[in-house]
Design a protein around this motif. Structure first.
Motif, PDB file in Angstrom:
ATOM      1  N   THR A  31       0.770  -1.401   0.157  1.00  0.00           N
ATOM      2  CA  THR A  31       0.002   0.192  -0.010  1.00  0.00           C
ATOM      3  C   THR A  31       0.732   1.324  -0.036  1.00  0.00           C
ATOM      4  OG1 THR A  31      -0.114  -0.199   2.537  1.00  0.00           O
ATOM      5  CG2 THR A  31      -1.799  -1.009   1.184  1.00  0.00           C
ATOM      6  N   ILE A  38      -3.803   6.237   5.233  1.00  0.00           N
ATOM      7  CA  ILE A  38      -3.613   4.734   5.392  1.00  0.00           C
ATOM      8  C   ILE A  38      -2.890   4.713   6.723  1.00  0.00           C
ATOM      9  CG2 ILE A  38      -2.057   3.102   4.748  1.00  0.00           C
ATOM     10  CD1 ILE A  38      -2.558   3.529   1.915  1.00  0.00           C
ATOM     11  N   SER A  42      -4.034   1.775   9.563  1.00  0.00           N
ATOM     12  CA  SER A  42      -3.300   0.770   9.420  1.00  0.00           C
ATOM     13  C   SER A  42      -2.084   0.757  10.261  1.00  0.00           C
ATOM     14  CB  SER A  42      -2.914   0.255   7.710  1.00  0.00           C
ATOM     15  OG  SER A  42      -2.256  -0.753   7.968  1.00  0.00           O
ATOM     16  N   ILE A 188      -8.638  -0.808   2.079  1.00  0.00           N
ATOM     17  CA  ILE A 188      -7.848   0.312   1.685  1.00  0.00           C
ATOM     18  C   ILE A 188      -7.748   0.488   0.132  1.00  0.00           C
ATOM     19  CG2 ILE A 188      -5.363   0.968   1.703  1.00  0.00           C
ATOM     20  CD1 ILE A 188      -5.182  -0.001   4.763  1.00  0.00           C
ATOM     21  N   TYR A 194      -7.134   6.748   0.006  1.00  0.00           N
ATOM     22  CA  TYR A 194      -6.046   5.965   0.373  1.00  0.00           C
ATOM     23  C   TYR A 194      -4.764   6.078  -0.654  1.00  0.00           C
ATOM     24  CZ  TYR A 194      -8.881   4.371   4.081  1.00  0.00           C
ATOM     25  OH  TYR A 194     -10.003   4.305   5.363  1.00  0.00           O
TER      26      TYR A 194
END
Length: 231
Positions: A31, A38, A42, A188, A194
């Motif tokens: 990611t 994000i 996360s 996500i 994101y």
């Protein structure tokens, strides 16, 4: 690095700096950890971002050690085969999030390998920055259409929201259930805000051309996956 050991990279970075290593590629390959949203949802992505900050600090005091964070989105062929992106080839079922039209970037495993090799072949252009690569800029519905074409059948569709996936993932992780990680990744990848469409959502855009990465066709790759021609 294994997921649970991402933070341990600091020790390797320190050793690399002392040994005179010139380039360090942290354990990214996923990611967009440069995206602030994000990092709010996360912890795993935040841990990766912390490592990049440590590399920046190290480079400030030891300019000889440069770094490149290679961001690729989900591993496309690997995740399609495993069903981790919500598509089950053997069952012919797909879970579609938020209608399925959100564009996102995703990269095949071999292309990731080529990107890493090419980063090292372009040291000046890739020093001390996030480098974004992608095999495809696509949507869930485009993937579904390609899979139906390759399997020659109409798939069964389940609908889900990214909001629910994120909530479920967070709840699972809080209780020690690491399967919640996959719910978070889906939320996500398919959710808004994101930075998952690298060509549109990043300052520098894609580095595919710089790294001389091959152009790939979604239908061709999907057909190879369905026919078992992808390792």
């Amino acid at each position: 690095m294994a997921s649970a050991a991402v933070a341990e990279q600091r020790k390797i970075i320190d050793a690399a700096a002392k040994a005179g290593v010139k380039r360090f590629l942290p354990s990214e390959y996923g990611t967009n950890t440069a995206n602030a949203e994000i990092l709010k949802v996360s912890k795993f992505s935040a841990s990766k971002a912390d490592v990049t900050e440590y590399l920046k600090q190290t480079n400030a005091t030891n300019p000889g050690l440069t770094w490149t964070s290679v961001i690729v989105g989900p591993f496309f062929d690997w995740n399609i085969k495993s069903g981790s992106l919500g598509f089950g080839i053997s069952s012919g079922t797909a879970t579609i999030f938020d209608g399925g039209d959100k564009r996102f970037s995703t990269t095949n495993l071999a292309t990731i390998g080529r990107a890493v090799a090419s980063v090292l072949a372009h040291p000046a252009e890739t020093a001390n920055k996030h480098v974004y690569v992608s095999s495809f800029n696509t949507t869930q519905n485009e993937i579904l259409s390609s899979l139906e074409k390759a399997t020659q059948k109409t798939w069964t569709i389940k609908q889900r929201t990214t909001k629910e996936a994120m909530a479920t993932g967070a709840e699972k992780l809080a209780s020690g259930d690491r399967s919640g990680f996959y719910d978070m990744v889906l939320g996500i990848t398919y959710g808004d805000g994101y930075g998952t469409d690298f060509a549109k959502d990043t300052t520098d855009g894609l580095s595919n051309e710089l790294l001389a990465l091959p152009k790939e066709e979604l239908d061709v790759v999907i057909k190879e996956i369905v026919e078992g021609k992808r390792p």
